[in-house]
Design an enzyme around this catalytic site. Structure first.
Site, PDB file in Angstrom:
ATOM      1  N   GLY A  12      46.010  81.949   3.989  1.00 11.26           N
ATOM      2  CA  GLY A  12      46.684  82.891   4.884  1.00 11.26           C
ATOM      3  C   GLY A  12      46.993  82.172   6.183  1.00 11.26           C
ATOM      4  CB  SER A  39      38.886  82.099   1.454  1.00  9.74           C
ATOM      5  OG  SER A  39      39.055  81.638   2.751  1.00  9.74           O
ATOM      6  CE  LYS A  78      56.428  77.229  25.642  1.00 13.47           C
ATOM      7  NZ  LYS A  78      55.775  76.533  24.536  1.00 13.47           N
ATOM      8  N   PRO A  98      62.342  72.823  30.379  1.00 14.09           N
ATOM      9  CG  PRO A  98      64.314  73.155  31.585  1.00 14.09           C
ATOM     10  CD  PRO A  98      63.260  72.130  31.298  1.00 14.09           C
ATOM     11  CB  VAL A 185      41.330  78.153  -4.683  1.00 15.04           C
ATOM     12  CG1 VAL A 185      41.643  77.177  -5.804  1.00 15.04           C
ATOM     13  CG2 VAL A 185      42.466  79.124  -4.489  1.00 15.04           C
ATOM     14  CG  LEU A 333      47.226  73.606  10.734  1.00 17.95           C
ATOM     15  CD1 LEU A 333      45.829  74.077  11.078  1.00 17.95           C
ATOM     16  CD2 LEU A 333      47.775  72.746  11.859  1.00 17.95           C
ATOM     17  CB  THR A 344      56.375  70.985  17.682  1.00 21.56           C
ATOM     18  OG1 THR A 344      55.157  70.252  17.778  1.00 21.56           O
ATOM     19  CG2 THR A 344      57.318  70.569  18.782  1.00 21.56           C
ATOM     20  N   GLY A 345      54.243  73.451  16.405  1.00 18.54           N
ATOM     21  CA  GLY A 345      53.610  73.788  15.134  1.00 18.54           C
ATOM     22  C   GLY A 345      54.447  74.725  14.278  1.00 18.54           C
ATOM     23  CE1 TYR A 432      70.364  52.744  21.370  1.00 13.99           C
ATOM     24  CE2 TYR A 432      71.081  53.784  23.417  1.00 13.99           C
ATOM     25  CZ  TYR A 432      70.953  52.657  22.623  1.00 13.99           C
ATOM     26  OH  TYR A 432      71.417  51.438  23.057  1.00 13.99           O
TER      27      TYR A 432
END
Lengths: 491, 494
Positions: A12, A39, A78, A98, A185, A333, A344-345, A432
Site C-alpha cells: 500500500g 500487510s 506549495k 520556485p 506475502v 521506493l 521528487t518522490g 545542454y
C-alpha cells in the site's frame, strides 16, 4: 478478453494506492481487475511531505477537486522551495527555487540572460525571488488561485500528511473498484520462464494474477527478492542515508513554501501543513550519529525537552537497473530513491505509472517496449539525481568535513559535469538540457536558479556600464507586483 | 502381599521430573518417590513445543499458568504451520481448534465440501477460530463454555526450565533427589530389578522403577533386554540438528514446520530465543548438507553451537516389563513433527497412575498398560507418516516415502477420507478428527464425496448458515485481546 485481466499491486502506501487509482482509472472501460495487497502491521506515523506540480496533474486526471481531498490530508499549496545556508556565505544566505507559472514564461529568457551577463562581470539581478511570480506569492503567503480576470495558470504542488494522503488514495481506489486485501506475502511463485504466477500469503491463502506491481518499498519483495533485478547505488554522490522526522501540532504563519536548511551533516526540511508542521533532518550516518542528529534538530526547534515522538528512517539512494522486468513493474521506493530535497518522490512515481500505461499491452510482452520504458525511467532518475547532487557539489561551506568532502567529491555524474563546465565557460545552459526527451524534468531555469543561488559567478568587472540588467530594463519588478495584486492572502 | 511403597525414578530430564511430580502429587500418601539424577548424563532438552493436554498437568499440580509462562519463557501456540509439505508452493495450518460446527451425525467438513460445490469460496480454515486468531494476532486464556468460541491452545516453552521448575516442585512435596550415577542394576531371581548400585556407594532398592534414562534405556533395554520395534523403515529420518537463535521481534502464535528436500525444519518462537532445528535422513543428506539448509533458513542471529542428535525411531513393545516402566525417550521415539514427545511422557505417567498396582505387580495390569501404550504410539506414528506420504514433492527422499507399504490402519484412514470424506476417531488417538481433516485437506487430499445429510439444507440456507457461523467466529475473535498485550501483561505479572 473473456477472463478478466488481473493486476496485483503488492504494497500500500502512497505509491501503491496511487498506482491502483491510475490503473483502475485508465482501464475502467476494460475487463481488468486490480487488487492491492497490503500487510496489516504497517507503521502509520504521518510525515509531512511535499510534492511538485505533478500531484496536481494526478488529481486533475482523476477529476478530484481540491475541496474533496485537501482538508483530509492537511494539505497546503506549495509554490516555492527556499534554500537556506547551503552556499555558506552571508551574501548568498538563501535562494529560491520556485515552480514556474505561465506569466513567468515571458521572463525565463531574461533570467537566463542576466545569469550569463552576471558571469561576464556585470552587476545585474540574478535573484529568482525577484524574477518569478511564485516566489513573490510564496513570500506573501498568497493563495495560488487568482481573481477571475487574471487568466494565467499558476504552477503549484502541495504539502500534505503522507499517511493521510495514502489513506485518502485508498478510499479513492476502492471507490474506483480496486479490491483490497490485507495480508502478508510469504512467497512468490514463478513459472519456468521466470514470470510471476502466484503470491502465497502468510495465512496460506494464494493469489494468482497476470501482472504484478512491486510497491513494497525498500524491501523490493518481487522485483529484487524474486526476479533478482540488481540496483545501482547513488551513494558515491549522495552521502545521506538517514532521516529523522517529526511533526508538531502548531502551524506556521507562511504555508506556501518548503524551507530546506543546510545543517552540519545534511539538511532540514520544514513543511507547513494546515494545523501542524512537519520537520525532518536528512543526514549521513557516516558523519553524524542518529542521536546527535536528533539533538541538533530538536535544539533548532526548541524541542529538546518536548516528548513529541520522532521517527528514524534509514534509506539507500539508488535505483533499479530495470524498473520493469517480465510481468513485474516496480513503483515507488522499490524502484529507487533519491533524497526528498526537491520533493521528487511522487513526481517520479506518477511519471513511471503513466509511461507504463503508455507502453503496456494486455496481449503481449513487448520486449522493445520494456527496454524503452526502462531506458527512459533510468534516465529520468539519473537526471533528477544530478540536480540533487549539484546542491552538494556546489556548496562553499567549510564548517564540517561533511560539506568539505561533498565539495571535494569528484564522482560527479557526467551530465552534471557537462553543465558545470558550460556554466564556468560562460555558456547558456539551454542547449545542454533537452526538454524534448524528458518532460517535466528540471528546466534550464531551475538550473540557473541553482547556479545563481550558489553565487557561482566571476568577480564583478571594475567598470560597470550600468546597462544590461534586464530585470530593470524590462521592468520585471512592476510586472510581478502587478500580477501579485490579483492574488489574495491566505486566511 | 507386598504393598507397592517405593518408586525409584532413574533420570532427571523432563520425563523424570514430570513423573516424580505427578506420582508424588497424586499418590502422596501411598508411595515414597526418589529420583536419581546423574551429572554424567546430559539431558536432551530440545523439546520446546507441546499440544493442549499439557495444560492439564499444570492444573493437576496446581501450578498457576502465569508462573509457568514466566518460569519457562513460554509463549502461546495455537497451531503448527506446515510449509512446503504438499509441494513447494503450498502451506497450511494444523490448528488445535475445530473448524465450524459438527452436528452429531455429520461433521463440518461434509457441509463445507457441499458448500464449495454450490459457490462458497471460503477455505475450511476460515471457520476456525484458532486460524482467525493467528491472522489477527489475538489471544485469550479465558475458558469458554461455548464450543464455537473455544480457543484450544498449548505452549512453546523451554523444556529444561520446565524440568527445573518441576524439580523444585517435586522436592518441595517430598520427592527425594539423589545426585549420583547408576553404576549397576541388580536383578533378582525372577529378573525383577532388586536395587541400583550408585557411584556414591549407596544402594537404592525399590518396588517399582521408572526408567527415564533417555534413548539409552538403562533399565528397560540394558538390564531387562526388552525388544525394540524399529520403525526406521517407515520413518526415514534418523538425525536432527538443534540450533537456537535470537528471539523473533514479533512472536507468531504457531510453530513452523518447513519441509526441505531431505527432511524438515522446525521454528519455535520462545520469549527468550527461537528454537530451530532440522530433522533429516542420514541416507539422503550429510550432517553438513543439513546444517547448510538449516542455516539458510534461520533469519535471526545464532545463540550457540549446533547440537547434533542421532535417534532411532521405534518403540519398546513392552514399556512396562516386570517392575520397570519406561517413560519418555526410553520407551520409544517419534520425530517431533507433531510435538508429541512431552505429551507421550505425560500420557504414560497418567496411564501408570491410573493402573497403579496396589500390592504386587500383576500381569493383567502390565498387559493393559502396554496395550494402551502401543495403540497410542501406533496412532501417532500413522499421523506422522501421513504428512510424508500425502504430497507431490519430487526429491528422492519424498519419492521413497510414496513407495512405502503403509500400515493398514493408515491406508484405511486415507482411503476412507478420499472416498467419503469420513474420519473415524480411534479412541487411543490423541489427535482429533479435525487434526486429520486439516492435514489431509492441507496436503491436497480432496474427498470425492460427502455425507448425504449435508444436502439437507437448501443451497441458500446452507450458505447463510455458513455466514452466520463465520459471524459467530468473528465476534468471538473480536472479544480476544491483542497477543502482544497478553504477553506484556504476563511479563508484568498481571
Amino acid at each position: 478478453m473473456n477472463e478478466p485481466y488481473h493486476i496485483a499491486i503488492v504494497g500500500g502506501g502512497t505509491a501503491g494506492w496511487m498506482t491502483a487509482c491510475l490503473l483502475k482509472h485508465a482501464y475502467k472501460a476494460l475487463n481488468v481487475n486490480v487488487t492491492l495487497i497490503e500487510s496489516k502491521n504497517i507503521n502509520t506515523i504521518g510525515v509531512g511531505e511535499g510534492s511538485t506540480p505533478t500531484l496536481k496533474l494526478f488529481f486533475d486526471r482523476l477529476g478530484l477537486d481540491e475541496s474533496i481531498w485537501m482538508d483530509k490530508c492537511e494539505a497546503t499549496h506549495k509554490l516555492n522551495i527556499r534554500f537556506e545556508d547551503w552556499q555558506g556565505t552571508s551574501e548568498y544566505k538563501h535562494y529560491d527555487h520556485p515552480f514556474i507559472s505561465q506569466p513567468d514564461v515571458f521572463h525565463e529568457r531574461a533570467y537566463s540572460t542576466n545569469c550569463l551577463t552576471r558571469r561576464l562581470g556585470l552587476e545585474v539581478n540574478t535573484k529568482a525571488e525577484d524574477f518569478f511570480l511564485n516566489a513573490s506569492l510564496a513570500k506573501e503567503n498568497k493563495h495560488p488561485t487568482p481573481s477571475e480576470n487574471f487568466s494565467f495558470k499558476i504552477a503549484y504542488g502541495y504539502h500534505f500528511d503522507a499517511a493521510k494522503l495514502s489513506a485518502l488514495l485508498q478510499t479513492v481506489a476502492i471507490d474506483l473498484g480496486v479490491k483490497h486485501i490485507s495480508n502478508e506475502v510469504d512467497k512468490v511463485i514463478c513459472d519456468d520462464g521466470g514470470y510471476i504466477n502466484d503470491l502465497i500469503f502468510n495465512d496460506c491463502s494464494t493469489l494468482n494474477a497476470d501482472f504484478f506491481i512491486d510497491c513494497t518499498g525498500f524491501s523490493k519483495k518481487l522485483i529484487k527478492q524474486t526476479l533478482n533485478v540488481p540496483s545501482i547505488s547513488f551513494s558515491d554522490n549522495l552521502f545521506n542515508d538517514s532521516a529523522i522526522a517529526l511533526k508538531v501540532n502548531s502551524a506556521l504563519p507562511v504555508k506556501t513554501q518548503t524551507i530546506s536548511t543546510a545543517l552540519s551533516s545534511g539538511w532540514q526540511w520544514q513543511i507547513p501543513l494546515q494545523n501542524s508542521t512537519g520537520y525532518g533532518y536528512v543526514f549521513s550516518s557516516r558523519y553524524q550519529s542518529a542521536d546527535s542528529a536528533e539533538y541538533e534538530l530538536r535544539s533548532r526547534l526548541n524541542l529538546i525537552d518536548n516528548d513529541v515522538s520522532s521517527k528514524l528512517i534509514k534509506f539507500e539512494t539508488g535505483q533499479l537497473k530495470e524498473h520493469w522486468r517480465k510481468n513485474c513493474l516496480a513503483i515507488g521506493l522499490s524502484q529507487g530513491f533519491i533524497e526528498p530535497l526537491e520533493a521528487t518522490g511522487l513526481h517520479l512515481t506518477y511519471n513511471s505509472i503513466l509511461r507504463f500505461i503508455k507502453y503496456f499491452s494486455f496481449f503481449e510482452t513487448n520486449s522493445n517496449h520494456i527496454k524503452k520504458f526502462n531506458k527512459t525511467i533510468v534516465n529520468e532518475f539519473e537526471l533528477t539525481r544530478d540536480y540533487i547532487v549539484a546542491h552538494y557539489k556546489l556548496n562553499q561551506r567549510s564548517d564540517t568535513d561533511y560539506w568539505r568532502d561533498n565539495r571535494k567529491n569528484n564522482n560527479t555524474p557526467m551530465h552534471l559535469k557537462t553543465l558545470i563546465k558550460a556554466w564556468v565557460n560562460n555558456e547558456r545552459l539551454e542547449p545542454y538540457i533537452s526538454n524534448s526527451v524528458i518532460k517535466n524534468q528540471f528546466s534550464a531555469t531551475s538550473w540557473n536558479c541553482l547556479f545563481a543561488g550558489y553565487g557561482q559567478f566571476n568577480q564583478l568587472a571594475s567598470e560597470q556600464p550600468k546597462v544590461g540588467d534586464l530585470y530593470k530594463e524590462l521592468k520585471i519588478a512592476s510586472f510581478i507586483k502587478g500580477c501579485n495584486l490579483n492574488f489574495i492572502k491566505r486566511e | 502381599m507386598n504393598k507397592i511403597k517405593k518408586v525409584v525414578i532413574v533420570g532427571g530430564g523432563t520425563a523424570g521430573w514430570m513423573s516424580a511430580a505427578l506420582i508424588k502429587k497424586l499418590l502422596h500418601k501411598q508411595v515414597d518417590v526418589c529420583l536419581i539424577d546423574s551429572e554424567l548424563v546430559p539431558t536432551v532438552g530440545v523439546g520446546e513445543a507441546s499440544i493442549p493436554p499439557i495444560r492439564a498437568i499444570n492444573d493437576v499440580l496446581g501450578i498457576p499458568e502465569l508462573d509457568f509462562l514466566n518460569a519457562t519463557n513460554a509463549s502461546i501456540k495455537l497451531a503448527i504451520k506446515f510449509e512446503n509439505w504438499h509441494n513447494e508452493e503450498k502451506c497450511y495450518f494444523h490448528t488445535f481448534g475445530g473448524a465450524g460446527y459438527s452436528s452429531p451425525f455429520c461433521s463440518f467438513q461434509h457441509y463445507w465440501l457441499y458448500a464449495k460445490e454450490v459457490g462458497c469460496h471460503d477455505s475450511f480454515w476460515d471457520f476456525d477460530l484458532n486460524y482467525l486468531a493467528i491472522n489477527d494476532d489475538r489471544f485469550s486464556n479465558k475458558t469458554q463454555q461455548d464450543k464455537l468460541r473455544d480457543l484450544p491452545y498449548a505452549y512453546h516453552f523451554d523444556a529444561s526450565k520446565y524440568a527445573e521448575m518441576l524439580k523444585l516442585y517435586s522436592t518441595n512435596i517430598g520427592v527425594k533427589h539423589i545426585k549420583s550415577h547408576v553404576n549397576d542394576v541388580r536383578l533378582d531371581k525372577l529378573n525383577y530389578v532388586n536395587n541400583l548400585k550408585l557411584k556414591n556407594g549407596q544402594t537404592i532398592s525399590g518396588d517399582i522403577f521408572i526408567d527415564c534414562s533417555g534413548q539409552k534405556g538403562l533399565l528397560i533395554k540394558e538390564a531387562l533386554g526388552c525388544e525394540f520395534e524399529d520403525w526406521s523403515d517407515l520413518l526415514l529420518c534418523d538425525r536432527a540438528i538443534a540450533l537456537p537463535s535470537k528471539r523473533l521481534s514479533k512472536l507468531p502464535l504457531y510453530t513452523r514446520s518447513i519441509a526441505h528436500k531431505f527432511g524438515w525444519q522446525w521454528q519455535i518462537p520462545l520469549k527468550h530465543r527461537t528454537g530451530n532445528g532440522i530433522v533429516y535422513s542420514s541416507k539422503f543428506a550429510s550432517d553438513e548438507d543439513a546444517l547448510v539448509v538449516l542455516l539458510k533458513n534461520i533469519t535471526e542471529p545464532l545463540d550457540v553451537e549446533p547440537n547434533y542428535i542421532k535417534f532411532k525411531t521405534g518403540k519398546i513393545k513392552t514399556p512396562w516389563c516386570k517392575n520397570v516402566v519406561a517413560i519418555g525417550l526410553s520407551s520409544g521415539f517419534l520425530e517431533p513433527l507433531e510435538s508429541t514427545s512431552i505429551y507421550l511422557i505425560q500420557s504414560s505417567i497418567i496411564r501408570l497412575i491410573k493402573l497403579f498396582p496396589h500390592s504386587d505387580i500383576n500381569q493383567s495390569l502390565i498387559e493393559e498398560f502396554n496395550r494402551q501404550a502401543n495403540l497410542e504410539l501406533d496412532a501417532i506414528r500413522d499421523f506422522i507418516v501421513l504428512h510424508y506420504v500425502l504430497n507431490d514433492r519430487k526429491e528422492a527422499f519424498w519419492q521413497t516415502y510414496r513407495t512405502k507399504q503403509l500400515p493398514s490402519s493408515l491406508s484405511h484412514k486415507i482411503s476412507l477420507f478420499k472416498e467419503s470424506g469420513q474420519v473415524i476417531k480411534d479412541p487411543s488417538d490423541i489427535f482429533t478428527d479435525s487434526s486429520w481433516v486439516q492435514v489431509m485437506l492441507g496436503q491436497g487430499l480432496m474427498p470425492k464425496a460427502y455425507h448425504p445429510r449435508a444436502t439437507d439444507f437448501e443451497k441458500e440456507r446452507l450458505l447463510n448458515w455458513l455466514n452466520e457461523l463465520k459471524l459467530v467466529k468473528h465476534s468471538a475473535l473480536k472479544s480476544l485481546e491483542q497477543y502482544p498485550d497478553f504477553l506484556s501483561k504476563c511479563e508484568k505479572g498481571i
